[in-house]
Design a protein around this motif. Sequence first.
Motif, PDB file in Angstrom:
ATOM      1  N   THR A  15       0.852  -1.185   0.000  1.00  0.00           N
ATOM      2  CA  THR A  15       0.000   0.000   0.000  1.00  0.00           C
ATOM      3  C   THR A  15       0.892   1.240   0.000  1.00  0.00           C
ATOM      4  OG1 THR A  15      -0.194   0.338   2.408  1.00  0.00           O
ATOM      5  CG2 THR A  15      -1.676  -1.290   1.388  1.00  0.00           C
ATOM      6  N   ARG A  75       6.814   2.945  -2.684  1.00  0.00           N
ATOM      7  CA  ARG A  75       7.267   2.738  -4.058  1.00  0.00           C
ATOM      8  C   ARG A  75       8.597   1.994  -4.083  1.00  0.00           C
ATOM      9  NH1 ARG A  75      10.126   4.717  -8.453  1.00  0.00           N
ATOM     10  NH2 ARG A  75       8.902   4.924 -10.382  1.00  0.00           N
ATOM     11  N   ARG A 105       0.516   7.130 -11.323  1.00  0.00           N
ATOM     12  CA  ARG A 105       1.765   6.788 -10.650  1.00  0.00           C
ATOM     13  C   ARG A 105       1.961   5.265 -10.613  1.00  0.00           C
ATOM     14  NH1 ARG A 105       3.889  10.494  -6.768  1.00  0.00           N
ATOM     15  NH2 ARG A 105       3.514  12.634  -7.485  1.00  0.00           N
ATOM     16  N   LEU A 106       0.892   4.545 -10.332  1.00  0.00           N
ATOM     17  CA  LEU A 106       0.980   3.084 -10.253  1.00  0.00           C
ATOM     18  C   LEU A 106       1.279   2.480 -11.617  1.00  0.00           C
ATOM     19  CD1 LEU A 106      -2.003   2.284  -7.851  1.00  0.00           C
ATOM     20  CD2 LEU A 106       0.421   2.541  -7.281  1.00  0.00           C
ATOM     21  N   GLU A 107       0.666   3.025 -12.649  1.00  0.00           N
ATOM     22  CA  GLU A 107       0.921   2.515 -13.999  1.00  0.00           C
ATOM     23  C   GLU A 107       2.374   2.731 -14.397  1.00  0.00           C
ATOM     24  OE1 GLU A 107      -3.463   2.955 -16.131  1.00  0.00           O
ATOM     25  OE2 GLU A 107      -2.063   4.647 -16.186  1.00  0.00           O
ATOM     26  N   ALA A 111       4.504   0.194 -12.483  1.00  0.00           N
ATOM     27  CA  ALA A 111       4.329  -1.167 -13.003  1.00  0.00           C
ATOM     28  C   ALA A 111       5.214  -1.409 -14.214  1.00  0.00           C
ATOM     29  CB  ALA A 111       2.862  -1.398 -13.354  1.00  0.00           C
ATOM     30  N   ALA A 143      -2.674   2.223  -4.235  1.00  0.00           N
ATOM     31  CA  ALA A 143      -2.631   3.649  -3.901  1.00  0.00           C
ATOM     32  C   ALA A 143      -3.815   4.329  -4.576  1.00  0.00           C
ATOM     33  CB  ALA A 143      -1.313   4.283  -4.352  1.00  0.00           C
ATOM     34  N   ILE A 158      -2.520  -3.715 -10.343  1.00  0.00           N
ATOM     35  CA  ILE A 158      -2.811  -2.393  -9.804  1.00  0.00           C
ATOM     36  C   ILE A 158      -4.202  -2.378  -9.183  1.00  0.00           C
ATOM     37  CG2 ILE A 158      -3.299   0.006 -10.435  1.00  0.00           C
ATOM     38  CD1 ILE A 158      -1.113  -0.229 -12.554  1.00  0.00           C
ATOM     39  N   LEU A 173       0.180  -3.416  -6.424  1.00  0.00           N
ATOM     40  CA  LEU A 173       0.453  -2.012  -6.136  1.00  0.00           C
ATOM     41  C   LEU A 173      -0.845  -1.315  -5.761  1.00  0.00           C
ATOM     42  CD1 LEU A 173       2.708  -1.380  -9.259  1.00  0.00           C
ATOM     43  CD2 LEU A 173       3.479  -1.945  -6.941  1.00  0.00           C
ATOM     44  N   ALA A 184       1.980   2.641  -2.609  1.00  0.00           N
ATOM     45  CA  ALA A 184       3.028   2.289  -3.564  1.00  0.00           C
ATOM     46  C   ALA A 184       3.276   3.362  -4.616  1.00  0.00           C
ATOM     47  CB  ALA A 184       2.667   0.968  -4.252  1.00  0.00           C
ATOM     48  N   SER A 185       2.516   4.438  -4.608  1.00  0.00           N
ATOM     49  CA  SER A 185       2.656   5.444  -5.661  1.00  0.00           C
ATOM     50  C   SER A 185       3.853   6.363  -5.449  1.00  0.00           C
ATOM     51  CB  SER A 185       1.380   6.280  -5.771  1.00  0.00           C
ATOM     52  OG  SER A 185       1.116   6.955  -4.557  1.00  0.00           O
ATOM     53  N   SER A 205       2.783  -7.418 -12.126  1.00  0.00           N
ATOM     54  CA  SER A 205       2.169  -6.541 -11.132  1.00  0.00           C
ATOM     55  C   SER A 205       0.674  -6.431 -11.393  1.00  0.00           C
ATOM     56  CB  SER A 205       2.799  -5.150 -11.152  1.00  0.00           C
ATOM     57  OG  SER A 205       2.622  -4.539 -12.414  1.00  0.00           O
TER      58      SER A 205
END
Length: 254
Positions: free
Chosen positions: A9, A17, A39-41, A44, A34, A53, A32, A11-12, A51
């Motif tokens: 959690t 991260r 940011r997550l994309e 990844a 958040a 999301i 991932l 993770a952004s 991963s």
Amino acid sequence: MRNEVAIVTGASSGIGREIAIQLSRRGYDVVLVARRLDRLEQLAKELPTKSKIIVADLEDLEDCYSLYEQTKQLNCTILINSAGFGAFGSYTEIPLEKELSMIDVNIKSVHVLTKLFLANFKKRNKGYILNVSSVAGVMPAGPYMAAYYASKAYVTSLSSAVSQELAEEKSDVYVGSLCPGPVNTEFNQVAGAAFSLKSIDARTCAVYGVNQMFKKNSLIIPGASIKAAAILAKIAPRKLVIKIAGQQQKKKQG
């Protein structure tokens, strides 16, 4: 996802991260979590393993339960509770709504996710839960960040107590807390403050935290000076430690 899976959690950005990157490099597929999809994309794309999301706002308990439901069938062996934020200022001046949001993210989400995933890990007698706290969590109190210090004290205390219960049960499941001092992340921007002490970078914190987690160190404090401060806080008079903490916080500029 067929490999062992780590859920991260927050993770952004920041410590979350960097921990996700470290675990992926160790071969774990990573979930991932958040609020910020973009940011997550981007993260990844940088990971060497698979991963997944999940966009979630862990201030909302329904999102906490949903996260568990979406991942409980995966081969999850690691949970990193890294989502959290702070607020700087006088206790009477910080908006109550912001403090309640902080309590929801820093305390309630950590409590709920730890409770849910720990039950699964205990059934298999395998798993790691690392709750990202702060050196604030081993201090008696923090004037001008009163609610934040209190929230991290909860996380550290909960993690230590559960760790002892697991030890007495002779369980192989790990629960611990990562308690860094100042880390160069977006934290202070969100809190409305600036570091008054020298900070470390998020990658250094993550590498140390992950290494110590796998060594099953239940209380992880990166940096010799921060460790010394934590020890001093235990032996010095409580009133003096709180006064010093308040003086350090007042040096921060919003």
